[in-house]
Design an enzyme around this catalytic site. Sequence first.
Site, PDB file in Angstrom:
ATOM      1  N   GLU A   1     -16.840  48.581 -23.307  1.00 42.87           N
ATOM      2  CA  GLU A   1     -17.660  48.990 -21.916  1.00 42.87           C
ATOM      3  C   GLU A   1     -17.394  46.957 -21.334  1.00 42.87           C
ATOM      4  O   GLU A   1     -18.017  47.177 -20.834  1.00 42.87           O
ATOM      5  CB  GLU A   1     -19.209  49.005 -22.598  1.00 42.87           C
ATOM      6  CG  GLU A   1     -19.096  50.288 -22.441  1.00 42.87           C
ATOM      7  CD  GLU A   1     -20.429  50.779 -22.962  1.00 42.87           C
ATOM      8  OE1 GLU A   1     -20.624  51.170 -22.127  1.00 42.87           O
ATOM      9  OE2 GLU A   1     -21.569  49.537 -23.046  1.00 42.87           O
TER      10      GLU A   1
HETATM   11  C1  NGO Z   1     -22.452  52.976 -26.344  1.00 45.08           C
HETATM   12  C2  NGO Z   1     -23.031  50.660 -25.694  1.00 45.08           C
HETATM   13  C3  NGO Z   1     -24.133  50.290 -25.538  1.00 45.08           C
HETATM   14  C4  NGO Z   1     -25.923  51.036 -25.345  1.00 45.08           C
HETATM   15  C5  NGO Z   1     -25.170  52.131 -26.149  1.00 45.08           C
HETATM   16  C6  NGO Z   1     -26.132  53.367 -26.246  1.00 45.08           C
HETATM   17  C7  NGO Z   1     -21.695  51.185 -27.175  1.00 45.08           C
HETATM   18  C8  NGO Z   1     -20.454  51.218 -28.159  1.00 45.08           C
HETATM   19  N1  NGO Z   1     -21.746  50.281 -26.338  1.00 45.08           N
HETATM   20  O1  NGO Z   1     -21.971  51.969 -27.120  1.00 45.08           O
HETATM   21  O2  NGO Z   1     -23.916  48.859 -25.130  1.00 45.08           O
HETATM   22  O3  NGO Z   1     -26.855  50.321 -26.202  1.00 45.08           O
HETATM   23  O4  NGO Z   1     -24.190  53.038 -25.744  1.00 45.08           O
HETATM   24  O5  NGO Z   1     -25.955  54.374 -26.580  1.00 45.08           O
END
Ligand code: NGO
Length: 571
Positions: free
Chosen positions: A367
Site C-alpha cells: 500500500e
Molecule cells: C492490509 C493493509 C494493512 C491493514 C490490513 C487490515 C496489508 C498487507 N496492508 O493488509 O495495513 O492493517 O489490511 O486488514
Amino acid sequence: MTAQSATPRRRVPWRSSWPSRPVTLLAALALTVPLALGAGMGTAASAGPQQDPVSTAGSDATTAPLVIPKPVSMQTDPGQSFTVMSGTRIVVQPGAQAAAGVGAFLAETLRRSTGFALPVATRSSGATGNSISLRLSGPAKLGAEGYRLDATHGGVRLSAPTAAGLFHGVQTLLQLLPPRVESTTVQPGPWTVPGVHIVDYPRFGWRGAMLDVSRHFFTVEEVKHYIDEIAMYKINVLHLHLSDDQGWRIAINSWPLLATYGGSTEVGGGAGGYYTQAQYKDIVAYAAEHFITTVPEIDTPGHTNAALASYAELNCDGTAPPLYTGTDVGFSSLCVDKDITYQFLDDVIGELAALTPGPYIHIGGDEAHSTPLSDYTRFIDRLQPIVHAHGKNMMGWNEIAQADVQPSPGTLAQNWSLVNDSHPIYDALATAAVSKAVKLVMSPANKAYLDMQYNPQSPYGLHWAGYVSVQDSYHWDPATIFTGVTESDIKGVEAPLWSETLTNIHEIEYMAFPRLPGIAEIGWSASQGRSWSEYRVRLAAQGPRWDVMGMNYYHAPEVPWADFSTVQKAR
Ligand code: NGO
C-alpha cells in the site's frame, strides 16, 4: 495502552528449572529446520477441500482421536490404550539433549495438570512399560518436522529425526489426552491416551501467524501467550509487524527516537510502547523454544509515519509530520531519493538482523500509495541488497513483485489478494512473483486475515475483505487459487492478525480462535480428504481445551461445540 498482562500457561520449563538447557542447539534447530523444509513435503494437492453441507457430528468423531492439524496417517487400535500414572516416566536417549528439552516441556505441561512427578529419565533402549519415550530417530520421509507416535498398553513411543518433529508430536500427544490436561492446576484422572499409530509430516514448511504490534502495542507476556497458543497447532513462523504509521515498536540504538518517540502512541491515542532489544531477543528465544522462527517486519516505504515523525531528515521536505493515531493507510512514504533513507534502512536492518537468528527480514512494501510506482520499484531494488548485505533473505507483501526482485536467496512475496471461493483467478502480482522465481506465502485476506469480522455482529475487526466465517476461512487451498500458481511455487501459508481494532490478548484470542487452527491445518495437512463437515467436529473438540485454558474464542454457530464438550469431558 489498555492491554492486560497475561500469564503464559505452557512456558518452556528449562528457562528456570532445567539445569543443562540445550537452548543453543534447540534454537538452532528451530531456526533453521522448519524453513529449510521447503514447500514440497507430503502429498501434492490438486483439488481444494470439499464444501460439505453442514451436518451433525458423524459417529466417527467420538471414536477417532480429534487432532488438529489432521495427521497424514492415523490408525486407531481400540484394544489398546496407555494411561499416564503417578509412576510414568519420560524417557530419552543418553546425550540427546534436544530430545531432553522437548521431554522437559512435555513433563512440565503434564505435571501441572496431573500432579505426577514425571521424571525425565535417560535410557538407551527406549520405552519399556510405564513410560513415554522420545527418540531422535526416524525415516528420512518424516522430514524436518515429521514424527511417528505409537500409543499402546506398552507405553507411548514418539520418534522423529529432529527435535522440531518431537515437539510437534508432543502437541499431538497433548491433544490425545483429555482437555483438562491443559489446566495449570491438578485435575482428576484418568489420563488415558487411546491406542493409536500416527505417522505425520507437514505439507508446507512455512505455517505462519502474523501479529501487528504496531497499531496497538502488545506486551512481551501477551506475545508469549500467543506463541503458546499457536504452537499447539504446529505453527512454525511468528511474523511480527513491528512498525507502521501508528507506532515503531523495536528499539534501534542508532536511531533511538524511533522507539521512544515513534513508539509513544497507538491507534486511538493510547500510550503505545516498544520492545527493548533485550525484550525482543526474549520473544525470539521463547518462540525458538517452541520451534517457531520469528520474522520481523519493518514496513517500507509506506506505512512509515512513526519513523517520519521521529526524524525530520527522513522527509523529502525536511519537516516531521505529527504522530498519527488514526486508521487510514497509504499516506506516508520514505523519501526515495535521499541517501539518508538508505543509511537509515541499513542501520535499522543491520540492528534487526543482529537480533534475529532466523533467515528472513520482512520489508513490508504494501500500500505505498504515496510513492509513485517508478520510485517504489527503485526503492525496493535498492533495499534488497541491503537486506542481503546483512545476511538475510528479503520478504515483502506481494506488491514487491512489481520491482526487479531477485529470487535468491530465498526471496518471498506474501500474497494478500482476495481469492474466489469456487474457481482459480488470475492475479498479476502472484504471477509476476512466480515468473521471477519468487515463492509465495499465501495469506488471502478474505480467508486468512484473522482481523476480518466473522459477521456484522462481531465486536472487533474490520470487514474490507468481507465477513469471514470459520467455515469460509477453512474453505480454500493455497495451490488452486491462482491460475498458473502451483504447489511448487508456494512456500506456505500465514494468518495475519492486524490490530487496528484489537487492544489486548483477549481480543486477539477472540479473532484468532477458532480460525487459526484451520489455517494451520491448511498449511500442514494434505488437501485431499479435507472437508468442513469432518473438520468442524475436530474443531469442536478443541473448545473444551480452550475453556480449560481460559481462552477467549468465538463460539461460531456452525461448529458443534456442545456435542464434543460433553464427550471430551467424559473421556
Ligand atoms: C492490509 C493493509 C494493512 C491493514 C490490513 C487490515 C496489508 C498487507 N496492508 O493488509 O495495513 O492493517 O489490511 O486488514
